[in-house]
Design a protein around this motif. Structure first.
Motif, short mmCIF file in Angstrom:
data_model
loop_
_atom_site.label_atom_id
_atom_site.label_comp_id
_atom_site.label_asym_id
_atom_site.label_seq_id
_atom_site.Cartn_x
_atom_site.Cartn_y
_atom_site.Cartn_z
N HIS A 176 1.19 5.43 -2.76
CA HIS A 176 -0.19 4.96 -2.90
C HIS A 176 -0.86 4.87 -1.54
O HIS A 176 -2.00 5.30 -1.34
N HIS A 177 -0.14 4.32 -0.56
CA HIS A 177 -0.67 4.19 0.79
C HIS A 177 -0.93 5.55 1.43
O HIS A 177 -2.01 5.82 1.94
N MET A 178 0.07 6.43 1.36
CA MET A 178 -0.05 7.72 2.03
C MET A 178 -1.10 8.61 1.37
O MET A 178 -1.77 9.40 2.05
N SER A 179 -1.27 8.49 0.06
CA SER A 179 -2.22 9.36 -0.62
C SER A 179 -3.66 8.97 -0.33
O SER A 179 -4.59 9.66 -0.77
N LEU A 185 -8.86 8.39 -9.10
CA LEU A 185 -7.85 8.95 -10.00
C LEU A 185 -6.44 9.03 -9.41
O LEU A 185 -5.48 8.62 -10.05
N ASN A 186 -6.26 9.57 -8.19
CA ASN A 186 -4.89 9.78 -7.71
C ASN A 186 -4.15 8.47 -7.48
O ASN A 186 -2.96 8.37 -7.75
N GLN A 187 -4.85 7.43 -6.97
CA GLN A 187 -4.17 6.16 -6.80
C GLN A 187 -3.81 5.52 -8.14
O GLN A 187 -2.80 4.82 -8.25
N ALA A 188 -4.61 5.75 -9.16
CA ALA A 188 -4.29 5.22 -10.48
C ALA A 188 -2.96 5.75 -10.98
O ALA A 188 -2.19 5.03 -11.64
N GLN A 189 -2.66 6.99 -10.67
CA GLN A 189 -1.39 7.57 -11.13
C GLN A 189 -0.19 6.84 -10.54
O GLN A 189 0.86 6.75 -11.17
N LEU A 203 2.28 -3.89 -1.65
CA LEU A 203 2.91 -3.18 -0.54
C LEU A 203 1.91 -2.25 0.13
O LEU A 203 1.81 -2.20 1.37
N SER A 204 1.16 -1.52 -0.65
CA SER A 204 0.16 -0.62 -0.09
C SER A 204 -0.89 -1.38 0.70
O SER A 204 -1.31 -0.95 1.79
N ALA A 205 -1.31 -2.54 0.20
CA ALA A 205 -2.31 -3.35 0.90
C ALA A 205 -1.81 -3.80 2.27
O ALA A 205 -2.54 -3.76 3.27
N VAL A 206 -0.55 -4.23 2.33
CA VAL A 206 0.03 -4.66 3.62
C VAL A 206 0.09 -3.50 4.60
O VAL A 206 -0.25 -3.64 5.78
N LEU A 207 0.51 -2.34 4.12
CA LEU A 207 0.57 -1.17 4.98
C LEU A 207 -0.81 -0.79 5.50
O LEU A 207 -0.98 -0.42 6.67
#
Length: 520
Positions: free
Chosen positions: A49-52, A251-255, A272-276
């Motif tokens: 999620h973070h990288m995308s 859309l892509n993060q929803a996946q 986790l994504s929010a912290v990153l």
């Protein structure tokens, strides 16, 4: 670049393709291809999620903002993203996961046919796909711009190289390939980002050191959090935009939320994504803030500053690793977007266009998904060749103005439709907010801007369409409520937190009664 740098870059491309081939073995049907069958660990989903959410635009467009204005590049970009995802960890992530686990959908927009109606679903699907083609086109142009700085290849050659490699691994491996390559890309970027950070800090000894450097004339105003066109209104607008966009509106993060086993795991993924997003961009941005001390950008917007600094400071081998880092971010975002759009087309659009598509077997659906992925990548690469044309102006204009400005009208009916508070808003509210939001974008950015001295400020270009859509969605819902027992039951299924007791709701049929326990 020398032979060592080329070896690192070619080796990276080879590993990405190998991961795609390995992931191919895990993909047996459309659910596996689009949502990893709901078997993705929360930590892998969070990193993915973070990288995308990154691309080479950070190292070109936002590097230019950092070169010109300083820390506002973090304050008005990655900080709002981190805060928006943190809010979405409770508000959206669990509900989006339940779309897969309870409604058995493979596309984030698939539930809209029952939540609103078929015309609403099709309007959001088509406009979302078209916007994503432009968005990903800007990402290809950004990475090709960097590649041209380092290697001298033309823009079109750079677009073709990166697009072709991405097409191979994401087409054969689906979301599993996306997530696993994004994990590898995160590790690569970790080493590359730290190497660049250390190289810049070492050079700061000649300019007053880590803390004294801020007094340098070249960095005048760089420590101000809000400056230039990136003021308070822009920050607040971007926070609302990113709240919707990075929690599934694009859309892509929803996946990534849908790919986890249950709603609780989806929420952990989002946290986790929010912290990153809060921590890691500080490491990446710091060299960009210091770039006026170390290089003179050749482009007026400073978008080549980071690439020039990389060439100047890093030895061969490490230079190749940083270039790979550029590729990793862009390929992560573009491959995830391609997978998301393929899901929307094969699950939401194709069955409406073709009776045969409604009768696809698992194998036929999988083939269609892969073909759609290739077609989407091809179209976005074609658009990328036009990003620096008068139509689109430049890379950062496409990303900030077009994507941020158009995302709100598309995302608001999708995202707010998940929440109980907006159950009164039905098809009329959704289509009105969508249509007039898009109209507001066109009016503000073109006819009105043409007649305003200096043009409409950027913060209003991106915020007014979202505000118009948000207000209309709420107001029309109250003036003309369209809640029905079936729609209420569907919303209840999404909003209850007992993951083990709720039965799946058929996509085309009557909704059953749902437990009343409120969810997160």
């Amino acid at each position: 670049m020398n032979g060592l740098d080329w070896a690192v870059l070619i080796g990276y491309f080879g590993v990405m393709v190998a991961i795609g081939v390995w992931s191919h073995q895990r993909v047996d049907n459309v659910s596996d291809f689009f949502t990893a069958g709901g078997k993705m660990p929360w930590w892998l989903s969070g990193i993915s999620h973070h990288m995308s959410g990154y691309s080479a635009v950070m190292f070109t467009g936002y590097a230019g903002i950092a070169y010109t204005y300083g820390v506002t590049s973090f304050v008005t970009w990655s900080f709002p993203i981190a805060l928006g995802i943190a809010i979405g960890a409770r508000l959206f992530a669990p509900r989006i996961n339940r779309l897969r686990s309870r409604l058995h959908v493979a596309s984030p927009l698939e539930y809209l046919k029952n939540r609103y109606n078929l015309p609403t679903q099709q309007a959001l699907a088509w406009s979302g796909m078209l916007l994503k083609i432009v968005d990903v086109g800007a990402k290809w142009a950004a990475i090709a711009t960097l590649l041209s700085v380092f290697t001298g290849v033309s823009l079109n050659q750079g677009i073709l190289i990166t697009g072709a490699v991405t097409a191979v691994y994401c087409t054969i491996g689906g979301l599993w390939a996306d997530a696993l390559t994004e994990l590898g890309q995160f590790v690569i970027q970790l080493f590359a980002g730290v190497a660049m950070f250390v190289a810049v800090v070492v050079k700061l000894g000649d300019h007053g050191g880590f803390f004294g450097v801020w007094d340098s004339p070249e960095l005048d105003g760089h420590a101000k959090p809000l400056v230039g066109p990136y003021g308070t209104v822009f920050l607040l607008a971007f926070l609302f935009i990113k709240l919707f966009e990075y929690n599934g509106g694009m859309l892509n993060q929803a996946q990534r939320y849908m790919a986890t086993a249950n709603a609780r795991e989806a929420a952990r993924s989002a946290r986790l994504s929010a912290v990153l997003w809060l921590v890691w961009p500080l490491v990446l941005f710091f060299p960009m803030w210091m770039s006026p001390l170390l290089v003179d950008a050749k482009k007026p917007d400073g978008s080549d500053a980071y690439a020039l600094m990389t060439e100047q400071l890093l030895p061969h081998g490490l230079l190749g690793l940083v270039i790979v880092g550029f590729f990793s971010h862009t390929m992560a975002m573009c491959s995830s977007d391609a997978n998301a759009i393929a899901a929307v087309f094969t699950r939401d659009v194709a069955p409406v266009l073709s009776r045969r598509a409604r009768q696809w077997t698992d194998r036929a659906g999988l083939v269609a998904a892969r073909v759609t992925t290739v077609v989407f990548l091809g179209l976005s690469m074609a658009v990328a060749t036009q990003v620096n044309s008068p139509t689109f102006d430049d890379i950062i204009t496409v990303v900030i103005k077009w994507v941020a400005g158009l995302m709100g009208p598309i995302a608001i009916p999708m995202m707010l439709g998940l929440l109980r508070a907006f159950r009164r808003s039905g098809p009329t509210a959704a289509l009105t907010s969508w249509g007039l939001g898009l109209l507001a974008f066109w009016l503000v950015n073109y006819p009105i801007s043409w007649n305003v001295d200096g043009g409409v400020p950027l913060q209003y270009q991106v915020s007014i369409p979202l505000a118009v859509s948000l207000v209309l969605y709420v107001v029309v819902g109250w003036v003309k409520p369209e809640d029905t027992p079936e729609r209420d039951a569907l919303i209840a299924r999404i909003n209850t937190d007992d993951d083990g007791s709720a039965a799946a709701l058929p996509l085309a049929g009557q909704a059953e009664a749902a437990p009343s326990k409120p969810g997160p």
